[in-house]
Design a protein around this motif. Sequence first.
Motif, PDB file in Angstrom:
ATOM      1  N   SER A   1       0.852  -1.184   0.000  1.00 58.12           N
ATOM      2  CA  SER A   1       0.000   0.000   0.000  1.00 58.12           C
ATOM      3  C   SER A   1       0.886   1.231   0.000  1.00 58.12           C
ATOM      4  O   SER A   1       1.847   1.312   0.774  1.00 58.12           O
ATOM      5  CB  SER A   1      -0.918   0.022   1.228  1.00 58.12           C
ATOM      6  OG  SER A   1      -1.652   1.240   1.289  1.00 58.12           O
TER       7      SER A   1
ATOM      8  N   ARG B   1      -2.400   2.786   6.586  1.00 59.16           N
ATOM      9  CA  ARG B   1      -3.662   2.149   6.935  1.00 59.16           C
ATOM     10  C   ARG B   1      -3.575   1.643   8.373  1.00 59.16           C
ATOM     11  O   ARG B   1      -2.469   1.555   8.920  1.00 59.16           O
ATOM     12  CB  ARG B   1      -3.951   0.981   5.981  1.00 59.16           C
ATOM     13  CG  ARG B   1      -4.089   1.427   4.534  1.00 59.16           C
ATOM     14  CD  ARG B   1      -4.165   0.270   3.567  1.00 59.16           C
ATOM     15  NE  ARG B   1      -4.168   0.767   2.191  1.00 59.16           N
ATOM     16  CZ  ARG B   1      -5.244   1.219   1.554  1.00 59.16           C
ATOM     17  NH1 ARG B   1      -6.419   1.196   2.173  1.00 59.16           N
ATOM     18  NH2 ARG B   1      -5.161   1.666   0.318  1.00 59.16           N
TER      19      ARG B   1
ATOM     20  N   TYR C   1      -0.681  -0.415   9.598  1.00 58.80           N
ATOM     21  CA  TYR C   1       0.321  -0.263   8.534  1.00 58.80           C
ATOM     22  C   TYR C   1       0.674   1.234   8.438  1.00 58.80           C
ATOM     23  O   TYR C   1       0.068   1.985   7.662  1.00 58.80           O
ATOM     24  CB  TYR C   1      -0.234  -0.797   7.218  1.00 58.80           C
ATOM     25  CG  TYR C   1       0.722  -0.693   6.045  1.00 58.80           C
ATOM     26  CD1 TYR C   1       1.725  -1.642   5.850  1.00 58.80           C
ATOM     27  CD2 TYR C   1       0.611   0.346   5.123  1.00 58.80           C
ATOM     28  CE1 TYR C   1       2.588  -1.545   4.765  1.00 58.80           C
ATOM     29  CE2 TYR C   1       1.463   0.443   4.046  1.00 58.80           C
ATOM     30  CZ  TYR C   1       2.453  -0.498   3.871  1.00 58.80           C
ATOM     31  OH  TYR C   1       3.310  -0.405   2.806  1.00 58.80           O
TER      32      TYR C   1
ATOM     33  N   GLU D   1      -6.367   1.867  -3.061  1.00 64.89           N
ATOM     34  CA  GLU D   1      -6.243   0.423  -3.253  1.00 64.89           C
ATOM     35  C   GLU D   1      -5.037  -0.144  -2.514  1.00 64.89           C
ATOM     36  O   GLU D   1      -4.037   0.543  -2.301  1.00 64.89           O
ATOM     37  CB  GLU D   1      -6.132   0.093  -4.738  1.00 64.89           C
ATOM     38  CG  GLU D   1      -7.368   0.462  -5.540  1.00 64.89           C
ATOM     39  CD  GLU D   1      -7.377  -0.155  -6.914  1.00 64.89           C
ATOM     40  OE1 GLU D   1      -7.659  -1.371  -7.003  1.00 64.89           O
ATOM     41  OE2 GLU D   1      -7.088   0.556  -7.890  1.00 64.89           O
ATOM     42  N   SER D   2      -5.137  -1.418  -2.153  1.00 66.29           N
ATOM     43  CA  SER D   2      -4.025  -2.088  -1.472  1.00 66.29           C
ATOM     44  C   SER D   2      -3.861  -3.496  -2.035  1.00 66.29           C
ATOM     45  O   SER D   2      -4.731  -4.017  -2.730  1.00 66.29           O
ATOM     46  CB  SER D   2      -4.260  -2.148   0.037  1.00 66.29           C
ATOM     47  OG  SER D   2      -5.370  -2.969   0.345  1.00 66.29           O
TER      48      SER D   2
END
Length: 271
Positions: free
Chosen positions: A128, A132, A135, A201-202
């Motif tokens: 990514s 997040r 993360y 998006e990841s």
Amino acid sequence: MGYYVRVEPNVKVYVEDVNPQGAKTILFLHGWPLSHEAFEYQFNVLPAKGYRCIGIDTRGFGKSDKPWGPYNLDRMADDVRGVVEALKLHHFTLAGHSYGGATAVRYMARHHGHGVSKLALFAAAAPSLTRRPGYPYGQTKEAVNQLIEETYSDRPNMLRNLENQFFFRHITKPFSDWIMYLEFAATGNSTAKVAMSFRDESLFSDLGKIKVPTLILHGIHDKVCFPELAIAQHEGIKNSKLVWFKFSGHALFYEERDKFNEELMKFIEQG
């Protein structure tokens, strides 16, 4: 030679194919917001070593068609599949930089690595590019939102400022102007929408689906895709090798091009 491949009824992507008779094929996927021409310092060298070098201009960039949409990883991976099938590629090395690296990872997961024997990721935007929960290593979404806002309000200035993050070492003004020339070939729409893609998006679940030997190359001074991303890739991809570039930022394929080319060739030639 250069030609177009139709990937949707109304969308064609541009493909540059250098040394089609080469013994081993490398398919290059460029990063945002560049084109295949960014790999000039690979295409100048590797074909003379016997490699077939193929570069795709991502939809919306370079010489490819520039539809309004969509611009997301699934669509980009499907475009790659269209090129692979049109050129009947097999046993090739898929090589991706930055968002092109993210596209390569999604291709491996979504299309089960169709035709790919080895994978090379350099300064890849995976798993990514943005932070997040659990993360904390990527860019903030606010920073990417600013890029998008600046793309819509003053794209030339956004691109010029981006260079401060892109390179670790000094580059000449003519080289800087050339990079911007490549970036201006995109539309503002495609530039902004791909930024939305790497913001939202990841690829955490995609990494474990990669089954081929993988080379991870990453600059320790990368301010776009931070070094922690390379560590996460290495931990998430079995049978992967991580090589650090001590004098590079995000553009390691230029800043340490001799080492980059040698590492790539050595990886491909290994059994």
